[in-house]
Design a protein around this motif. Sequence first.
Motif, PDB file in Angstrom:
ATOM      1  N   SER A  62       0.806  -1.222   0.000  1.00  0.00           N
ATOM      2  CA  SER A  62       0.000   0.000   0.000  1.00  0.00           C
ATOM      3  C   SER A  62       0.843   1.278   0.000  1.00  0.00           C
ATOM      4  O   SER A  62       0.349   2.350   0.315  1.00  0.00           O
ATOM      5  N   GLY A  63       2.116   1.154  -0.370  1.00  0.00           N
ATOM      6  CA  GLY A  63       2.993   2.338  -0.317  1.00  0.00           C
ATOM      7  C   GLY A  63       2.745   3.319  -1.449  1.00  0.00           C
ATOM      8  O   GLY A  63       1.976   3.047  -2.378  1.00  0.00           O
ATOM      9  N   GLU A  64       3.422   4.455  -1.368  1.00  0.00           N
ATOM     10  CA  GLU A  64       3.354   5.486  -2.407  1.00  0.00           C
ATOM     11  C   GLU A  64       3.723   4.866  -3.748  1.00  0.00           C
ATOM     12  O   GLU A  64       4.732   4.152  -3.851  1.00  0.00           O
ATOM     13  N   ARG A  94      -7.378  13.907  -3.461  1.00  0.00           N
ATOM     14  CA  ARG A  94      -8.310  14.301  -4.532  1.00  0.00           C
ATOM     15  C   ARG A  94      -7.752  14.195  -5.947  1.00  0.00           C
ATOM     16  O   ARG A  94      -8.478  13.980  -6.909  1.00  0.00           O
ATOM     17  N   GLU A  95      -6.445  14.409  -6.093  1.00  0.00           N
ATOM     18  CA  GLU A  95      -5.863  14.456  -7.444  1.00  0.00           C
ATOM     19  C   GLU A  95      -5.729  13.058  -8.048  1.00  0.00           C
ATOM     20  O   GLU A  95      -5.427  12.931  -9.233  1.00  0.00           O
ATOM     21  N   GLN A  96      -5.963  12.005  -7.267  1.00  0.00           N
ATOM     22  CA  GLN A  96      -5.693  10.655  -7.755  1.00  0.00           C
ATOM     23  C   GLN A  96      -6.899  10.053  -8.481  1.00  0.00           C
ATOM     24  O   GLN A  96      -8.018  10.085  -7.981  1.00  0.00           O
ATOM     25  N   VAL A 152      -8.763  -0.314 -10.850  1.00  0.00           N
ATOM     26  CA  VAL A 152      -7.351  -0.159 -10.517  1.00  0.00           C
ATOM     27  C   VAL A 152      -7.156   1.260 -10.005  1.00  0.00           C
ATOM     28  O   VAL A 152      -7.547   2.223 -10.686  1.00  0.00           O
ATOM     29  N   TRP A 153      -6.622   1.402  -8.811  1.00  0.00           N
ATOM     30  CA  TRP A 153      -6.457   2.737  -8.233  1.00  0.00           C
ATOM     31  C   TRP A 153      -5.196   2.813  -7.366  1.00  0.00           C
ATOM     32  O   TRP A 153      -4.717   1.794  -6.871  1.00  0.00           O
ATOM     33  N   PRO A 154      -4.683   4.025  -7.201  1.00  0.00           N
ATOM     34  CA  PRO A 154      -3.462   4.171  -6.400  1.00  0.00           C
ATOM     35  C   PRO A 154      -3.729   3.791  -4.944  1.00  0.00           C
ATOM     36  O   PRO A 154      -4.717   4.248  -4.352  1.00  0.00           O
ATOM     37  N   ALA A 157      -4.576   6.504  -2.566  1.00  0.00           N
ATOM     38  CA  ALA A 157      -5.671   7.451  -2.875  1.00  0.00           C
ATOM     39  C   ALA A 157      -6.586   7.661  -1.668  1.00  0.00           C
ATOM     40  O   ALA A 157      -7.002   8.787  -1.383  1.00  0.00           O
ATOM     41  N   GLY A 158      -6.907   6.602  -0.958  1.00  0.00           N
ATOM     42  CA  GLY A 158      -7.815   6.718   0.191  1.00  0.00           C
ATOM     43  C   GLY A 158      -9.239   7.012  -0.255  1.00  0.00           C
ATOM     44  O   GLY A 158      -9.488   7.334  -1.426  1.00  0.00           O
TER      45      GLY A 158
END
Length: 187
Positions: A62-64, A94-96, A152-154, A157-158
């Motif tokens: 779950s890292g950057e 928000r930007e993710q 698929v998401w970063p 992102a949270g």
Amino acid sequence: MKPTFHPPLNVDWASGVLCGAPLICKTTSLGDLAGVFADQESWRQHDPSQTVYSVEMFDSPSGEGELYVGVTHLNPGRVGDEYFMTRGHFHARREQGEVYFGLRGEGLLLLQDEQGQTRLERVLPGSIHIIPGFTAHRLINTGDAVLSALAVWPSQAGHDYAALANGFALKVTPETVKLMAKEVQNG
Ligand code: PAN
Ligand code: ZN
């Protein structure tokens, strides 16, 4: 240097079943969705233990810079005249952005920007949805069968659910679907 070989992770495109690594699963029932459906009276009359959707995702790092991969299975159904849907969220970062891929069933992806402007994309097997940053997103099942979509998401992102505590600006009902079909027909 000798490469190392790894068996790939796998998704069954027809069902959305993931395998190849440990999974995290979360089920959301009607009882968990207090205040989400407009018709509160109808919501109270439903069985709170009825599953609305489940999410299965790989238990990945779950890292950057890491990515999560998961599948949402959204059951068909309605509360009043509103279709079953996910709670929906902005990303805490928000930007993710995020990408959704339709696998089975039929539905809509409701997108809403920070000014409250909404738009809808049809979700169907093979559809690809590029959700930009600063955009809230919710899946809606407008069909009679399970709607499954791969996402698929970063990992960083949270999820910010609180920003939508008063709901999305658009309620999606059979009327909305009819209107949309008409618009598509008229080009
Ligand atoms: C998806 C969603 C999933 C469930 O994996 O989290 O569809 O929806 P809610 O989180 O709104 O309950 C995603 O968009 N992840 O970022
Ligand atoms: Zn998301």
